[in-house]
Design a protein around this motif. Structure first.
Motif, PDB file in Angstrom:
ATOM      1  N   LYS A   1       0.804  -1.213   0.000  1.00 11.22           N
ATOM      2  CA  LYS A   1       0.000   0.000   0.000  1.00 11.22           C
ATOM      3  C   LYS A   1       0.851   1.285   0.000  1.00 11.22           C
ATOM      4  O   LYS A   1       0.376   2.344  -0.341  1.00 11.22           O
ATOM      5  N   ASP A   2       2.121   1.150   0.391  1.00 12.47           N
ATOM      6  CA  ASP A   2       2.980   2.335   0.408  1.00 12.47           C
ATOM      7  C   ASP A   2       3.698   2.563  -0.921  1.00 12.47           C
ATOM      8  O   ASP A   2       4.548   3.431  -1.038  1.00 12.47           O
ATOM      9  N   GLY A   3       3.370   1.740  -1.891  1.00  5.46           N
ATOM     10  CA  GLY A   3       3.974   1.938  -3.205  1.00  5.46           C
ATOM     11  C   GLY A   3       5.250   1.137  -3.391  1.00  5.46           C
ATOM     12  O   GLY A   3       5.886   0.719  -2.422  1.00  5.46           O
ATOM     13  N   VAL A   4       5.563   0.907  -4.648  1.00  7.54           N
ATOM     14  CA  VAL A   4       6.772   0.157  -4.983  1.00  7.54           C
ATOM     15  C   VAL A   4       7.657   1.084  -5.791  1.00  7.54           C
ATOM     16  O   VAL A   4       7.182   1.839  -6.627  1.00  7.54           O
ATOM     17  N   TYR A   5       8.956   1.060  -5.492  1.00 10.15           N
ATOM     18  CA  TYR A   5       9.892   1.916  -6.232  1.00 10.15           C
ATOM     19  C   TYR A   5      10.726   1.047  -7.162  1.00 10.15           C
ATOM     20  O   TYR A   5      11.346   0.081  -6.713  1.00 10.15           O
ATOM     21  N   LEU A   6      10.685   1.374  -8.429  1.00  8.66           N
ATOM     22  CA  LEU A   6      11.436   0.588  -9.410  1.00  8.66           C
ATOM     23  C   LEU A   6      12.473   1.471 -10.098  1.00  8.66           C
ATOM     24  O   LEU A   6      12.231   2.661 -10.344  1.00  8.66           O
ATOM     25  N   GLU A   7      13.629   0.846 -10.371  1.00  9.84           N
ATOM     26  CA  GLU A   7      14.661   1.564 -11.120  1.00  9.84           C
ATOM     27  C   GLU A   7      14.709   0.905 -12.487  1.00  9.84           C
ATOM     28  O   GLU A   7      14.867  -0.321 -12.571  1.00  9.84           O
ATOM     29  N   ILE A   8      14.518   1.680 -13.531  1.00  4.59           N
ATOM     30  CA  ILE A   8      14.451   1.090 -14.874  1.00  4.59           C
ATOM     31  C   ILE A   8      15.584   1.645 -15.740  1.00  4.59           C
ATOM     32  O   ILE A   8      15.819   2.856 -15.767  1.00  4.59           O
ATOM     33  N   GLN A   9      16.268   0.732 -16.396  1.00  2.97           N
ATOM     34  CA  GLN A   9      17.413   1.136 -17.218  1.00  2.97           C
ATOM     35  C   GLN A   9      17.295   0.436 -18.563  1.00  2.97           C
ATOM     36  O   GLN A   9      16.996  -0.763 -18.601  1.00  2.97           O
ATOM     37  N   THR A  10      17.501   1.148 -19.633  1.00  2.00           N
ATOM     38  CA  THR A  10      17.449   0.471 -20.933  1.00  2.00           C
ATOM     39  C   THR A  10      18.795   0.596 -21.641  1.00  2.00           C
ATOM     40  O   THR A  10      19.472   1.616 -21.515  1.00  2.00           O
ATOM     41  N   THR A  11      19.162  -0.478 -22.343  1.00  2.00           N
ATOM     42  CA  THR A  11      20.422  -0.432 -23.104  1.00  2.00           C
ATOM     43  C   THR A  11      20.158  -1.037 -24.489  1.00  2.00           C
ATOM     44  O   THR A  11      19.363  -1.972 -24.608  1.00  2.00           O
ATOM     45  N   LEU A  12      20.863  -0.503 -25.464  1.00  2.00           N
ATOM     46  CA  LEU A  12      20.735  -1.072 -26.812  1.00  2.00           C
ATOM     47  C   LEU A  12      21.508  -2.394 -26.847  1.00  2.00           C
ATOM     48  O   LEU A  12      22.687  -2.438 -26.516  1.00  2.00           O
ATOM     49  N   TYR A  13      20.819  -3.494 -27.196  1.00  2.00           N
ATOM     50  CA  TYR A  13      21.406  -4.821 -27.132  1.00  2.00           C
ATOM     51  C   TYR A  13      22.117  -5.133 -28.444  1.00  2.00           C
ATOM     52  O   TYR A  13      23.299  -5.436 -28.501  1.00  2.00           O
ATOM     53  N   ASP A  14      21.377  -5.095 -29.534  1.00  2.00           N
ATOM     54  CA  ASP A  14      22.024  -5.059 -30.852  1.00  2.00           C
ATOM     55  C   ASP A  14      21.197  -4.101 -31.708  1.00  2.00           C
ATOM     56  O   ASP A  14      20.432  -3.319 -31.159  1.00  2.00           O
ATOM     57  N   LYS A  15      21.328  -4.175 -33.008  1.00  2.00           N
ATOM     58  CA  LYS A  15      20.707  -3.162 -33.867  1.00  2.00           C
ATOM     59  C   LYS A  15      19.244  -2.853 -33.526  1.00  2.00           C
ATOM     60  O   LYS A  15      18.835  -1.714 -33.413  1.00  2.00           O
ATOM     61  N   ASN A  16      18.446  -3.910 -33.345  1.00  2.00           N
ATOM     62  CA  ASN A  16      17.004  -3.692 -33.167  1.00  2.00           C
ATOM     63  C   ASN A  16      16.498  -3.965 -31.761  1.00  2.00           C
ATOM     64  O   ASN A  16      15.362  -3.640 -31.440  1.00  2.00           O
ATOM     65  N   ASP A  17      17.312  -4.648 -30.977  1.00  2.00           N
ATOM     66  CA  ASP A  17      16.803  -5.069 -29.665  1.00  2.00           C
ATOM     67  C   ASP A  17      17.322  -4.206 -28.530  1.00  2.00           C
ATOM     68  O   ASP A  17      18.463  -3.762 -28.544  1.00  2.00           O
ATOM     69  N   HIS A  18      16.443  -4.007 -27.565  1.00  2.00           N
ATOM     70  CA  HIS A  18      16.829  -3.284 -26.350  1.00  2.00           C
ATOM     71  C   HIS A  18      16.739  -4.217 -25.167  1.00  2.00           C
ATOM     72  O   HIS A  18      15.872  -5.083 -25.122  1.00  2.00           O
ATOM     73  N   LEU A  19      17.635  -4.039 -24.220  1.00  2.00           N
ATOM     74  CA  LEU A  19      17.517  -4.771 -22.958  1.00  2.00           C
ATOM     75  C   LEU A  19      16.955  -3.812 -21.936  1.00  2.00           C
ATOM     76  O   LEU A  19      17.394  -2.660 -21.837  1.00  2.00           O
ATOM     77  N   ILE A  20      15.962  -4.266 -21.177  1.00  2.00           N
ATOM     78  CA  ILE A  20      15.401  -3.405 -20.125  1.00  2.00           C
ATOM     79  C   ILE A  20      15.661  -4.064 -18.781  1.00  2.00           C
ATOM     80  O   ILE A  20      15.296  -5.221 -18.558  1.00  2.00           O
ATOM     81  N   PHE A  21      16.339  -3.344 -17.889  1.00  2.00           N
ATOM     82  CA  PHE A  21      16.593  -3.861 -16.535  1.00  2.00           C
ATOM     83  C   PHE A  21      15.616  -3.184 -15.582  1.00  2.00           C
ATOM     84  O   PHE A  21      15.496  -1.956 -15.576  1.00  2.00           O
ATOM     85  N   VAL A  22      14.916  -4.003 -14.794  1.00  2.00           N
ATOM     86  CA  VAL A  22      14.008  -3.441 -13.798  1.00  2.00           C
ATOM     87  C   VAL A  22      14.463  -3.935 -12.432  1.00  2.00           C
ATOM     88  O   VAL A  22      14.602  -5.135 -12.211  1.00  2.00           O
ATOM     89  N   ARG A  23      14.729  -2.997 -11.531  1.00  2.00           N
ATOM     90  CA  ARG A  23      15.212  -3.385 -10.208  1.00  2.00           C
ATOM     91  C   ARG A  23      14.241  -2.847  -9.164  1.00  2.00           C
ATOM     92  O   ARG A  23      13.854  -1.669  -9.206  1.00  2.00           O
ATOM     93  N   ASP A  24      13.835  -3.712  -8.237  1.00  2.94           N
ATOM     94  CA  ASP A  24      12.946  -3.263  -7.171  1.00  2.94           C
ATOM     95  C   ASP A  24      13.798  -2.592  -6.078  1.00  2.94           C
ATOM     96  O   ASP A  24      14.575  -3.243  -5.387  1.00  2.94           O
ATOM     97  N   VAL A  25      13.674  -1.268  -5.946  1.00  4.04           N
ATOM     98  CA  VAL A  25      14.501  -0.549  -4.969  1.00  4.04           C
ATOM     99  C   VAL A  25      13.649  -0.051  -3.786  1.00  4.04           C
ATOM    100  O   VAL A  25      14.026   0.890  -3.090  1.00  4.04           O
ATOM    101  N   THR A  26      12.497  -0.697  -3.575  1.00  2.00           N
ATOM    102  CA  THR A  26      11.588  -0.262  -2.510  1.00  2.00           C
ATOM    103  C   THR A  26      12.281  -0.281  -1.148  1.00  2.00           C
ATOM    104  O   THR A  26      12.187   0.657  -0.371  1.00  2.00           O
ATOM    105  N   ARG A  27      13.006  -1.390  -0.880  1.00  2.00           N
ATOM    106  CA  ARG A  27      13.654  -1.520   0.424  1.00  2.00           C
ATOM    107  C   ARG A  27      14.733  -0.446   0.631  1.00  2.00           C
ATOM    108  O   ARG A  27      14.812   0.179   1.680  1.00  2.00           O
ATOM    109  N   LEU A  28      15.486  -0.229  -0.429  1.00  2.00           N
ATOM    110  CA  LEU A  28      16.524   0.826  -0.374  1.00  2.00           C
ATOM    111  C   LEU A  28      15.901   2.187  -0.093  1.00  2.00           C
ATOM    112  O   LEU A  28      16.390   2.971   0.719  1.00  2.00           O
TER     113      LEU A  28
END
Ligand code: ADP
Length: 270
Positions: A1-28
């Motif tokens: 109920k207090d919300g979730v905090y996410l850290e999202i990072q995207t990187t170009l993987y190759d020509k057409n693909d992206h990698l998306i990293f999602v990290r739950d930083v609620t505890r931090l």
């Protein structure tokens, strides 16, 4: 109920693909909030006992002449240290307020030269004959923000320039503006700073020379406050320094927060 905090990072993987990293930083985030609350509460709670101690010290000071010399020295020492502790608590509370985003003072237009005039009046006591203050601030230069917060930026930078040039020399305080920004800078010809320490200067309690810190007074929180206030004013701090040659601390304010005429402005800033 207090919300979730996410850290999202995207990187170009190759020509057409992206990698998306999602990290739950609620505890931090919660831990960080607990740290901030603890500092704010502890600083606030320390104020009352300190006020009582200072009150008794003032009474003792009135009867100082009838006390033995060794006790007189003790009273002076205690008074100095309680002043220092008060400054430390004030700085911690200011940092907590800056971090919490609430109880912020209303933004207004201020003359840059007014800040410098007030700071230099207040610093007369620590200036000695060896320092020459060269002030070059156009009277029309104005800055939009909180007076108290901006005052603490200018005061910290000017007081540091004096403290860290123990052999004296010129201290140049300047305001330069262009269509893109307004830059406030303080240049000293003092001790300078080893380049490897420059990135750490705005950390709380960081001091290049711990021993000197306690001699020069100060709380080790000045530049942390400068950094936070500037963040709130969409501004950036730039530090240039050479050991033994001196340092220049510059605050870069965006053009939207600066003006150089005498017309009181109506602004859309929040
Ligand atoms: P302090 O209360 O110790 O002055 P600050 O946060 O204002 O704390 O500064 C952190 C440290 O940065 C200082 O202890 C000092 O080592 C260094 N420093 C700050 N300003 C200068 C300067 N103008 N010249 C050299 N060193 C400086």
């Amino acid at each position: 109920k207090d919300g979730v905090y996410l850290e999202i990072q995207t990187t170009l993987y190759d020509k057409n693909d992206h990698l998306i990293f999602v990290r739950d930083v609620t505890r931090l985030h919660l831990l960080e909030q607990m740290r901030k609350d603890f500092v704010a509460n502890a600083s606030h709670e320390l104020k009352t006992p300190l006020t009582v101690i200072k009150g008794y010290l003032e009474t003792l000071d009135m009867f100082k002449d009838s006390l033995p010399k060794s006790m007189q020295k003790g009273i002076v020492n205690m008074s100095e240290q309680s002043e220092r502790m008060e400054q430390l608590i004030e700085d911690l509370l200011l940092l907590s307020r800056l971090e919490s985003d609430d109880k912020r003072e209303e933004n207004q237009w201020h003359r840059v030269s007014d800040f410098v005039q007030s700071v230099t009046n207040a610093t007369e006591a620590i200036l000695n004959d060896k320092h020459t203050l060269i002030v070059n601030i156009p009277v029309e230069a104005r800055l939009y923000g909180s007076y108290k917060e901006l005052y603490s930026v200018f005061s910290n930078l000017i007081v540091n320039a004096i403290k860290y040039s123990p052999d004296g020399g010129d201290i140049t305080i300047k305001w330069e503006s262009s269509e893109f920004n307004g830059v406030f800078s303080v240049k000293d010809s003092g001790l300078g700073i080893d380049p490897r320490y420059i990135p750490r200067l705005t950390e709380r309690f960081f001091r290049v020379d711990k021993g000197r810190g306690s001699k020069t007074g100060g709380t080790g929180l000045g530049l942390a406050i400068v950094k936070h206030v500037l963040l709130h004013h969409d501004a950036k701090l730039q530090i240039r320094s050479e050991p033994g040659q001196g340092s220049t601390f510059s605050c870069h304010f965006p053009a939207s927060r600066t003006r150089t005429d005498n017309i009181p402005a109506i602004t859309s800033h929040s």
